[in-house]
Design a protein around this motif. Structure first.
Motif, PDB file in Angstrom:
ATOM      1  N   MET A  47       0.894  -1.300  -0.191  1.00  0.00           N
ATOM      2  CA  MET A  47      -0.153  -0.245  -0.144  1.00  0.00           C
ATOM      3  C   MET A  47       0.537   1.599  -0.258  1.00  0.00           C
ATOM      4  N   THR A  48       0.114   2.023  -0.474  1.00  0.00           N
ATOM      5  CA  THR A  48       1.129   3.426  -0.662  1.00  0.00           C
ATOM      6  C   THR A  48       1.514   4.352   0.527  1.00  0.00           C
ATOM      7  N   TYR A  49       1.738   5.376   0.965  1.00  0.00           N
ATOM      8  CA  TYR A  49       2.760   5.766   2.420  1.00  0.00           C
ATOM      9  C   TYR A  49       2.151   7.312   1.051  1.00  0.00           C
ATOM     10  N   ARG A  50       1.315   8.516   2.055  1.00  0.00           N
ATOM     11  CA  ARG A  50       1.405   9.465   1.895  1.00  0.00           C
ATOM     12  C   ARG A  50       1.982  10.235   2.292  1.00  0.00           C
ATOM     13  N   ALA A  51       2.648  11.521   1.792  1.00  0.00           N
ATOM     14  CA  ALA A  51       3.174  12.417   3.208  1.00  0.00           C
ATOM     15  C   ALA A  51       2.892  13.851   2.153  1.00  0.00           C
ATOM     16  N   GLY A  52       3.071  14.647   2.983  1.00  0.00           N
ATOM     17  CA  GLY A  52       2.393  15.875   3.084  1.00  0.00           C
ATOM     18  C   GLY A  52       3.374  16.990   4.052  1.00  0.00           C
ATOM     19  N   TRP A  53       4.061  17.882   2.791  1.00  0.00           N
ATOM     20  CA  TRP A  53       4.934  18.555   3.200  1.00  0.00           C
ATOM     21  C   TRP A  53       5.337  19.708   3.120  1.00  0.00           C
ATOM     22  N   ILE A  54       4.980  20.654   3.827  1.00  0.00           N
ATOM     23  CA  ILE A  54       4.879  22.552   3.924  1.00  0.00           C
ATOM     24  C   ILE A  54       6.269  22.472   3.548  1.00  0.00           C
ATOM     25  N   HIS A  55       5.779  22.976   1.771  1.00  0.00           N
ATOM     26  CA  HIS A  55       7.278  23.025   1.783  1.00  0.00           C
ATOM     27  C   HIS A  55       7.763  24.655   0.515  1.00  0.00           C
ATOM     28  N   PHE A  56       7.731  25.310   2.814  1.00  0.00           N
ATOM     29  CA  PHE A  56       8.297  26.803   2.887  1.00  0.00           C
ATOM     30  C   PHE A  56      10.243  26.301   2.742  1.00  0.00           C
ATOM     31  N   THR A  57      10.522  27.757   2.709  1.00  0.00           N
ATOM     32  CA  THR A  57      12.115  26.884   2.127  1.00  0.00           C
ATOM     33  C   THR A  57      12.718  27.166   3.382  1.00  0.00           C
ATOM     34  N   ASN A  58      11.870  27.027   4.061  1.00  0.00           N
ATOM     35  CA  ASN A  58      12.857  26.734   5.390  1.00  0.00           C
ATOM     36  C   ASN A  58      12.907  25.344   5.883  1.00  0.00           C
ATOM     37  N   VAL A  59      12.551  24.662   5.070  1.00  0.00           N
ATOM     38  CA  VAL A  59      12.377  23.107   4.426  1.00  0.00           C
ATOM     39  C   VAL A  59      13.530  22.657   3.481  1.00  0.00           C
ATOM     40  N   ALA A  60      13.766  23.086   3.094  1.00  0.00           N
ATOM     41  CA  ALA A  60      14.387  22.780   1.631  1.00  0.00           C
ATOM     42  C   ALA A  60      15.673  21.662   2.028  1.00  0.00           C
ATOM     43  N   PRO A  61      16.444  22.662   3.352  1.00  0.00           N
ATOM     44  CA  PRO A  61      17.250  21.624   3.678  1.00  0.00           C
ATOM     45  C   PRO A  61      17.470  20.013   3.682  1.00  0.00           C
ATOM     46  N   ILE A  62      15.966  19.971   4.383  1.00  0.00           N
ATOM     47  CA  ILE A  62      15.944  18.452   4.482  1.00  0.00           C
ATOM     48  C   ILE A  62      15.152  18.649   3.014  1.00  0.00           C
ATOM     49  N   LEU A  63      13.703  19.095   2.436  1.00  0.00           N
ATOM     50  CA  LEU A  63      13.302  18.388   1.450  1.00  0.00           C
ATOM     51  C   LEU A  63      13.847  18.289  -0.233  1.00  0.00           C
ATOM     52  N   ASP A  64      14.609  19.201  -0.468  1.00  0.00           N
ATOM     53  CA  ASP A  64      15.407  19.688  -1.542  1.00  0.00           C
ATOM     54  C   ASP A  64      16.409  18.357  -2.209  1.00  0.00           C
ATOM     55  N   SER A  65      16.507  17.437  -1.347  1.00  0.00           N
ATOM     56  CA  SER A  65      17.553  16.170  -1.906  1.00  0.00           C
ATOM     57  C   SER A  65      16.867  14.849  -1.476  1.00  0.00           C
TER      58      SER A  65
ATOM     59  N   VAL B 139       6.285   5.393  -1.508  1.00  0.00           N
ATOM     60  CA  VAL B 139       5.800   6.666  -1.135  1.00  0.00           C
ATOM     61  C   VAL B 139       5.539   7.910  -1.894  1.00  0.00           C
ATOM     62  N   THR B 140       4.584   8.069  -1.508  1.00  0.00           N
ATOM     63  CA  THR B 140       4.619   9.550  -2.675  1.00  0.00           C
ATOM     64  C   THR B 140       4.002  11.018  -1.764  1.00  0.00           C
ATOM     65  N   ALA B 141       4.257  11.972  -2.640  1.00  0.00           N
ATOM     66  CA  ALA B 141       4.406  13.399  -1.433  1.00  0.00           C
ATOM     67  C   ALA B 141       3.188  14.525  -1.609  1.00  0.00           C
ATOM     68  N   ILE B 142       2.146  15.309  -1.618  1.00  0.00           N
ATOM     69  CA  ILE B 142       1.528  16.765  -1.666  1.00  0.00           C
ATOM     70  C   ILE B 142       2.535  18.087  -1.082  1.00  0.00           C
ATOM     71  N   THR B 143       2.382  18.412  -1.573  1.00  0.00           N
ATOM     72  CA  THR B 143       2.484  19.768  -0.357  1.00  0.00           C
ATOM     73  C   THR B 143       1.362  20.845  -0.634  1.00  0.00           C
ATOM     74  N   GLY B 144       1.553  21.095   1.037  1.00  0.00           N
ATOM     75  CA  GLY B 144       0.634  22.951   1.178  1.00  0.00           C
ATOM     76  C   GLY B 144       1.509  23.719   1.924  1.00  0.00           C
ATOM     77  N   VAL B 145       0.540  24.456   2.326  1.00  0.00           N
ATOM     78  CA  VAL B 145       0.945  25.699   2.991  1.00  0.00           C
ATOM     79  C   VAL B 145      -0.069  24.941   5.012  1.00  0.00           C
ATOM     80  N   PRO B 146       0.920  25.561   6.036  1.00  0.00           N
ATOM     81  CA  PRO B 146       0.177  25.022   7.050  1.00  0.00           C
ATOM     82  C   PRO B 146      -0.249  24.534   7.705  1.00  0.00           C
ATOM     83  N   THR B 147      -1.678  25.656   7.700  1.00  0.00           N
ATOM     84  CA  THR B 147      -2.855  25.054   7.209  1.00  0.00           C
ATOM     85  C   THR B 147      -3.457  23.860   7.057  1.00  0.00           C
ATOM     86  N   GLU B 148      -3.223  23.669   5.856  1.00  0.00           N
ATOM     87  CA  GLU B 148      -3.621  22.722   4.378  1.00  0.00           C
ATOM     88  C   GLU B 148      -3.080  21.117   4.812  1.00  0.00           C
TER      89      GLU B 148
END
Ligand SMILES: C=C(O[C@@H]1C=C(C(=O)O)C=C[C@H]1O)C(=O)O
Length: 284
Positions: free
Chosen positions: A1-19, A26-35
């Motif tokens: 089964m797929t495991y779904r990630a949701g990332w708040i992709h502000f610049t401040n998480v770029a050092p974790i998420l960019d690479s 695993v799949t991922a979507i992005t959005g703002v914190p409240t989303e």
């Protein structure tokens, strides 16, 4: 089964998420914190970096990775109250609908000073909202960083990020993480990586996140350079902005988090964290 990630992709998480290279399944979507908060709570995603206050409010159901955070000790530069009157004289503050944590922090800080201005959700830039009847505007993330620099910048060869003024062009910028530090002397933890306790992330995902973070922090100048271009900000600003973050949820970050939890959500369930690095890999 797929495991779904949701990332708040502000610049401040770029050092974790960019690479980050997502492992198979695993799949991922992005959005703002409240989303992303809502996506995790409604189980549309299985893991997300969410506003820490939502983790605290839902501590009965959620658990967080033990070694991931978006935290700072002192100023953060991107969680800002823009205001035209002294704090004690503010009547009406516009709140961004993107934020849960920064709103909760603002409420704690105002309450601590015995202040109770009207707080209203409203969208727009600080400048627009200050021109339409608000005397304070809370903004977060990349746009808040840009607006902060627009008010207090530019940096010159003689100045540094910490020597820039708080007031310029008739607007004062109060950095909420700096206020938290003045109040407590502790870091402020804005986000943690949370999941439902019955649905922890596959160890391969956590491992990939740790590797991506090591890569990102190890090559921070490159990350900052790319994002400076995207943001239209000087490289110096984005470098300082990024190296200032604490990404490992260390003991002081947990201390700040539990202290905030007691103030903002009295009576919350105990905060729970997953197995420490090293244990996760071996117990899988
Ligand atoms: C530091 C920041 O923290 C973010 C602010 C959040 C909030 O206000 O709810 C949530 C997640 C954080 O990553 C920022 O937005 O600039």
């Amino acid at each position: 089964m797929t495991y779904r990630a949701g990332w708040i992709h502000f610049t401040n998480v770029a050092p974790i998420l960019d690479s980050l290279v997502l492992p198979a399944g695993v799949t991922a979507i992005t959005g703002v914190p409240t989303e992303m908060n809502e996506a995790l709570l409604s189980r549309r995603v299985d893991i997300a970096n969410i506003s820490a206050v939502e983790f605290i409010r839902n501590a009965d159901a959620l658990e967080a990775l033990p070694d991931f955070s978006v935290a700072v000790l002192g100023p953060v530069y991107s969680v800002n109250l823009f205001h035209t009157q002294p704090l004690a004289e503010l009547h009406r503050i516009a709140l961004t609908s993107q934020s849960a944590m920064s709103v909760a922090l603002l409420e704690v800080l105002l309450r601590g000073r015995g202040l109770s201005p009207v707080l209203e959700r409203a969208e727009g830039t600080a400048e627009e909202l200050l021109a339409t009847g608000f005397d304070g505007v809370l903004r977060i993330g990349d746009s808040a960083l840009r607006e902060w620099y627009g008010v207090v910048g530019p940096l010159t060869p003689e100045t540094t990020m910490t020597s820039l003024p708080h007031t310029a062009r008739g607007i004062t910028v109060t950095d909420l993480a700096e206020e938290w530090f003045a109040l407590t002397g502790h870091p402020f933890t804005f986000a943690v990586w949370a999941y439902h306790r019955d649905n922890p992330p596959p160890p391969a995902l956590v491992q990939a996140m740790r590797e991506a973070r090591r890569e990102g922090i190890g090559h921070l100048a490159g990350v900052a350079g790319r994002h400076a271009l995207k943001l239209g900000l000087p490289e110096r600003v984005v470098q300082h902005y990024l190296w200032n973050f604490r990404y490992h949820l260390e003991a002081p970050d947990r201390l700040g988090l539990t202290e905030f939890a007691a103030m903002a959500v009295p009576g919350h369930a105990p905060l729970r964290f997953g197995p420490r690095p090293g244990v996760l890999e071996t117990t899988g």
